[in-house]
Design a protein around this motif. Structure first.
Motif, PDB file in Angstrom:
ATOM      1  N   ASN A  64       0.862  -1.185   0.000  1.00 25.37           N
ATOM      2  CA  ASN A  64       0.000   0.000   0.000  1.00 25.37           C
ATOM      3  C   ASN A  64       0.896   1.231   0.000  1.00 25.37           C
ATOM      4  OD1 ASN A  64      -3.202   0.596   1.505  1.00 25.37           O
ATOM      5  ND2 ASN A  64      -1.873   2.164   0.645  1.00 25.37           N
ATOM      6  N   TYR A  65       0.928   1.950  -1.118  1.00 20.85           N
ATOM      7  CA  TYR A  65       1.788   3.129  -1.229  1.00 20.85           C
ATOM      8  C   TYR A  65       1.322   4.255  -0.296  1.00 20.85           C
ATOM      9  CZ  TYR A  65      -1.853   4.202  -4.817  1.00 20.85           C
ATOM     10  OH  TYR A  65      -3.022   4.398  -5.500  1.00 20.85           O
ATOM     11  N   ASP A  66       2.080   5.366  -0.290  1.00 19.77           N
ATOM     12  CA  ASP A  66       1.696   6.499   0.541  1.00 19.77           C
ATOM     13  C   ASP A  66       0.717   7.410  -0.210  1.00 19.77           C
ATOM     14  OD1 ASP A  66       3.240   8.164  -1.144  1.00 19.77           O
ATOM     15  OD2 ASP A  66       4.980   8.094   0.185  1.00 19.77           O
ATOM     16  N   VAL A  67       0.418   8.569   0.344  1.00 21.98           N
ATOM     17  CA  VAL A  67      -0.637   9.424  -0.202  1.00 21.98           C
ATOM     18  C   VAL A  67      -0.322   9.965  -1.599  1.00 21.98           C
ATOM     19  CG1 VAL A  67      -1.514  10.117   2.051  1.00 21.98           C
ATOM     20  CG2 VAL A  67       0.310  11.463   0.970  1.00 21.98           C
ATOM     21  N   PHE A  68       0.952   9.857  -2.030  1.00 19.06           N
ATOM     22  CA  PHE A  68       1.334  10.365  -3.343  1.00 19.06           C
ATOM     23  C   PHE A  68       1.241   9.288  -4.431  1.00 19.06           C
ATOM     24  CE2 PHE A  68       3.656  13.308  -0.457  1.00 19.06           C
ATOM     25  CZ  PHE A  68       2.965  14.451  -0.800  1.00 19.06           C
ATOM     26  N   GLY A  69       0.773   8.111  -4.079  1.00 18.21           N
ATOM     27  CA  GLY A  69       0.517   7.084  -5.083  1.00 18.21           C
ATOM     28  C   GLY A  69       1.770   6.458  -5.659  1.00 18.21           C
ATOM     29  N   TYR A  70       1.673   6.059  -6.930  1.00 16.17           N
ATOM     30  CA  TYR A  70       2.810   5.430  -7.594  1.00 16.17           C
ATOM     31  C   TYR A  70       4.000   6.387  -7.610  1.00 16.17           C
ATOM     32  CZ  TYR A  70       0.155   1.443  -9.441  1.00 16.17           C
ATOM     33  OH  TYR A  70      -0.573   0.291  -9.581  1.00 16.17           O
ATOM     34  N   HIS A  71       5.148   5.883  -7.197  1.00 16.19           N
ATOM     35  CA  HIS A  71       6.374   6.676  -7.172  1.00 16.19           C
ATOM     36  C   HIS A  71       7.524   5.719  -7.461  1.00 16.19           C
ATOM     37  CE1 HIS A  71       9.855   8.777  -5.371  1.00 16.19           C
ATOM     38  NE2 HIS A  71       9.202   9.891  -5.712  1.00 16.19           N
ATOM     39  N   ALA A  72       8.600   6.252  -8.015  1.00 15.95           N
ATOM     40  CA  ALA A  72       9.744   5.418  -8.382  1.00 15.95           C
ATOM     41  C   ALA A  72      10.232   4.566  -7.214  1.00 15.95           C
ATOM     42  CB  ALA A  72      10.878   6.300  -8.909  1.00 15.95           C
ATOM     43  N   ASN A  73      10.218   5.114  -6.002  1.00 14.29           N
ATOM     44  CA  ASN A  73      10.753   4.374  -4.866  1.00 14.29           C
ATOM     45  C   ASN A  73       9.919   3.145  -4.525  1.00 14.29           C
ATOM     46  OD1 ASN A  73      12.705   6.329  -4.743  1.00 14.29           O
ATOM     47  ND2 ASN A  73      11.930   7.337  -2.908  1.00 14.29           N
ATOM     48  N   VAL A  74       8.620   3.268  -4.563  1.00 18.89           N
ATOM     49  CA  VAL A  74       7.779   2.110  -4.218  1.00 18.89           C
ATOM     50  C   VAL A  74       7.780   1.087  -5.355  1.00 18.89           C
ATOM     51  CG1 VAL A  74       5.555   2.989  -5.065  1.00 18.89           C
ATOM     52  CG2 VAL A  74       5.612   1.475  -3.092  1.00 18.89           C
ATOM     53  N   LEU A  75       7.953   1.550  -6.587  1.00 24.45           N
ATOM     54  CA  LEU A  75       8.093   0.610  -7.702  1.00 24.45           C
ATOM     55  C   LEU A  75       9.400  -0.171  -7.557  1.00 24.45           C
ATOM     56  CD1 LEU A  75       6.909   2.838 -10.701  1.00 24.45           C
ATOM     57  CD2 LEU A  75       5.637   0.993  -9.583  1.00 24.45           C
ATOM     58  N   GLN A  76      10.454   0.528  -7.152  1.00 25.27           N
ATOM     59  CA  GLN A  76      11.741  -0.140  -6.969  1.00 25.27           C
ATOM     60  C   GLN A  76      11.662  -1.171  -5.844  1.00 25.27           C
ATOM     61  OE1 GLN A  76      15.044   2.563  -6.722  1.00 25.27           O
ATOM     62  NE2 GLN A  76      16.547   0.939  -6.502  1.00 25.27           N
ATOM     63  N   ALA A 123      -1.036 -18.413  -4.085  1.00 28.34           N
ATOM     64  CA  ALA A 123      -0.336 -17.922  -2.896  1.00 28.34           C
ATOM     65  C   ALA A 123      -0.889 -18.611  -1.644  1.00 28.34           C
ATOM     66  CB  ALA A 123      -0.480 -16.419  -2.771  1.00 28.34           C
ATOM     67  N   GLU A 124       0.019 -19.130  -0.844  1.00 27.15           N
ATOM     68  CA  GLU A 124      -0.363 -19.771   0.413  1.00 27.15           C
ATOM     69  C   GLU A 124      -0.102 -18.866   1.608  1.00 27.15           C
ATOM     70  OE1 GLU A 124       1.761 -23.451   0.493  1.00 27.15           O
ATOM     71  OE2 GLU A 124       0.629 -24.302  -1.189  1.00 27.15           O
ATOM     72  N   SER A 125       0.779 -17.874   1.430  1.00 26.02           N
ATOM     73  CA  SER A 125       1.072 -16.902   2.477  1.00 26.02           C
ATOM     74  C   SER A 125       1.100 -15.516   1.858  1.00 26.02           C
ATOM     75  CB  SER A 125       2.426 -17.187   3.141  1.00 26.02           C
ATOM     76  OG  SER A 125       2.419 -18.439   3.793  1.00 26.02           O
ATOM     77  N   ILE A 126       0.460 -14.552   2.519  1.00 27.15           N
ATOM     78  CA  ILE A 126       0.377 -13.194   1.991  1.00 27.15           C
ATOM     79  C   ILE A 126       0.784 -12.204   3.072  1.00 27.15           C
ATOM     80  CG2 ILE A 126      -1.119 -11.426   0.965  1.00 27.15           C
ATOM     81  CD1 ILE A 126      -2.981 -13.729   0.077  1.00 27.15           C
ATOM     82  N   GLY A 127       1.769 -11.378   2.759  1.00 25.96           N
ATOM     83  CA  GLY A 127       2.193 -10.319   3.663  1.00 25.96           C
ATOM     84  C   GLY A 127       1.727  -8.967   3.163  1.00 25.96           C
ATOM     85  N   LEU A 128       1.689  -7.998   4.062  1.00 30.55           N
ATOM     86  CA  LEU A 128       1.266  -6.645   3.725  1.00 30.55           C
ATOM     87  C   LEU A 128       2.363  -5.648   4.095  1.00 30.55           C
ATOM     88  CD1 LEU A 128      -2.371  -6.703   5.196  1.00 30.55           C
ATOM     89  CD2 LEU A 128      -1.745  -6.908   2.782  1.00 30.55           C
ATOM     90  N   HIS A 185      -2.159   2.609   8.167  1.00 33.14           N
ATOM     91  CA  HIS A 185      -3.471   2.532   8.820  1.00 33.14           C
ATOM     92  C   HIS A 185      -4.322   1.442   8.181  1.00 33.14           C
ATOM     93  CE1 HIS A 185      -7.438   3.569  10.290  1.00 33.14           C
ATOM     94  NE2 HIS A 185      -7.825   3.930   9.085  1.00 33.14           N
ATOM     95  N   LEU A 186      -4.268   1.346   6.851  1.00 33.71           N
ATOM     96  CA  LEU A 186      -5.053   0.319   6.167  1.00 33.71           C
ATOM     97  C   LEU A 186      -4.501  -1.070   6.449  1.00 33.71           C
ATOM     98  CD1 LEU A 186      -5.857   1.951   2.690  1.00 33.71           C
ATOM     99  CD2 LEU A 186      -7.025   2.182   4.896  1.00 33.71           C
ATOM    100  N   VAL A 187      -3.177  -1.199   6.510  1.00 32.94           N
ATOM    101  CA  VAL A 187      -2.572  -2.494   6.820  1.00 32.94           C
ATOM    102  C   VAL A 187      -2.973  -2.954   8.217  1.00 32.94           C
ATOM    103  CG1 VAL A 187      -0.371  -3.636   7.341  1.00 32.94           C
ATOM    104  CG2 VAL A 187      -0.639  -2.357   5.212  1.00 32.94           C
ATOM    105  N   VAL A 188      -2.893  -2.055   9.193  1.00 35.12           N
ATOM    106  CA  VAL A 188      -3.285  -2.405  10.562  1.00 35.12           C
ATOM    107  C   VAL A 188      -4.770  -2.782  10.610  1.00 35.12           C
ATOM    108  CG1 VAL A 188      -3.639  -1.465  12.887  1.00 35.12           C
ATOM    109  CG2 VAL A 188      -1.475  -1.091  11.700  1.00 35.12           C
ATOM    110  N   SER A 189      -5.590  -2.068   9.861  1.00 33.30           N
ATOM    111  CA  SER A 189      -7.022  -2.384   9.815  1.00 33.30           C
ATOM    112  C   SER A 189      -7.259  -3.753   9.199  1.00 33.30           C
ATOM    113  CB  SER A 189      -7.768  -1.314   9.012  1.00 33.30           C
ATOM    114  OG  SER A 189      -7.668  -0.048   9.627  1.00 33.30           O
ATOM    115  N   ALA A 215      -0.327 -13.302   6.588  1.00 32.49           N
ATOM    116  CA  ALA A 215       0.739 -13.830   7.434  1.00 32.49           C
ATOM    117  C   ALA A 215       1.289 -12.776   8.380  1.00 32.49           C
ATOM    118  CB  ALA A 215       1.869 -14.378   6.563  1.00 32.49           C
ATOM    119  N   GLY A 216       1.115 -11.500   8.031  1.00 30.85           N
ATOM    120  CA  GLY A 216       1.612 -10.405   8.850  1.00 30.85           C
ATOM    121  C   GLY A 216       1.788  -9.162   8.014  1.00 30.85           C
ATOM    122  N   GLY A 217       2.293  -8.099   8.644  1.00 29.00           N
ATOM    123  CA  GLY A 217       2.441  -6.844   7.912  1.00 29.00           C
ATOM    124  C   GLY A 217       3.559  -5.983   8.453  1.00 29.00           C
ATOM    125  N   ALA A 218       4.099  -5.155   7.572  1.00 28.88           N
ATOM    126  CA  ALA A 218       5.115  -4.167   7.938  1.00 28.88           C
ATOM    127  C   ALA A 218       4.556  -2.783   7.688  1.00 28.88           C
ATOM    128  CB  ALA A 218       6.386  -4.384   7.118  1.00 28.88           C
TER     129      ALA A 218
END
Length: 239
Positions: free
Chosen positions: A46-58, A121-126, A134-138, A147-150
């Motif tokens: 789940n990206y931040d409020v600025f959406g798609y960005h080179a860093n999250v794609l990387q 997929a048998e295991s899914i992380g967030l 906030h969405l991941v915790v929710s 399986a868990g989240g960061a």
């Protein structure tokens, strides 16, 4: 529960990165995919409020290269917040209470989870950045099948939220976030607490791993790599 002041006032960094993944859809939801689509281990970012960005794609490509089936859904439907929205608390509050709310995005989480399951997929992380935390915790509180989240430089995390999750959690705050010590302590006693971890980056600012991070800066790049290493080790430990 609010955005850190740094989130309200710091613009995204312009960055160059040639992505290696592919674009596609889950229903009507545009997504960026990386890694083997038949992997038994998957990650939704789940990206931040600025959406798609080179860093999250990387980051998506890095995790994909490690064998995870990575999905980065465009849950803001090509309408992220813009620099012009910074410094306007009313705009950010409206975002948090409407299209950025858990109620507005729960369906996309469910659809993405079910899609990954259908691919084997048998295991899914967030992973969630800023408001995405906030969405991941929710999701880890209300939905099953993860399986868990960061969560990285989190925003909109209320007192007591962390102790409500039902799966392991990695918490990576920067100097701009509150002290989550008491919040994190709510995880003690959970059967998976031994897999939970919190590491503060008190030398870094809100967004250093996301759209605000200048990874051409040697210091920022090193600390972002440190955070990514923690995420990789965490995901390996839960899947």
């Amino acid at each position: 529960m609010s955005f850190p002041a740094a989130c309200c006032n710091t613009p995204p960094v312009k960055a160059n990165y040639t992505s290696k993944g592919t674009k596609g859809k889950i229903g009507d939801l545009d997504c960026y995919f990386a890694g083997p689509s038949d992997s038994k281990r998957a990650i939704m970012i789940n990206y931040d409020v600025f959406g798609y960005h080179a860093n999250v794609l990387q980051l998506s490509d890095i995790l994909g290269s490690l064998g995870y089936h990575v999905v980065l859904p465009d849950i803001l439907r090509s309408k992220p917040l813009e620099e012009a929205d910074l410094g306007k608390p009313a705009v950010l509050n409206e975002f948090a209470n409407t299209r950025g709310s858990w109620e507005s995005n729960k369906g996309d989480y469910t659809a993405t989870r079910d899609f990954l399951r259908s691919k084997g997929a048998e295991s899914i992380g967030l992973i969630g950045f800023c408001w995405g935390s906030h969405l991941v915790v929710s999701a880890l509180t209300e939905l099953e099948g993860y399986a868990g989240g960061a969560i990285v430089h989190p925003a909109l995390i209320a007192d007591g939220d962390l102790g409500k999750v039902n799966a392991p959690l990695l918490v990576l705050p920067s100097k701009d976030e509150p002290d989550y010590t008491e919040n994190f302590a709510g995880l003690e006693g959970k059967p998976f607490f031994d897999k939970c971890k919190m590491v503060r980056f008190d030398d870094m600012f809100h967004g250093f791993c996301g759209a605000r991070g200048d990874w051409s800066n040697e210091v920022q790049a090193k600390r972002a790599n440190d955070a990514i290493a923690l995420i990789v080790n965490f995901m390996s430990s839960i899947m």
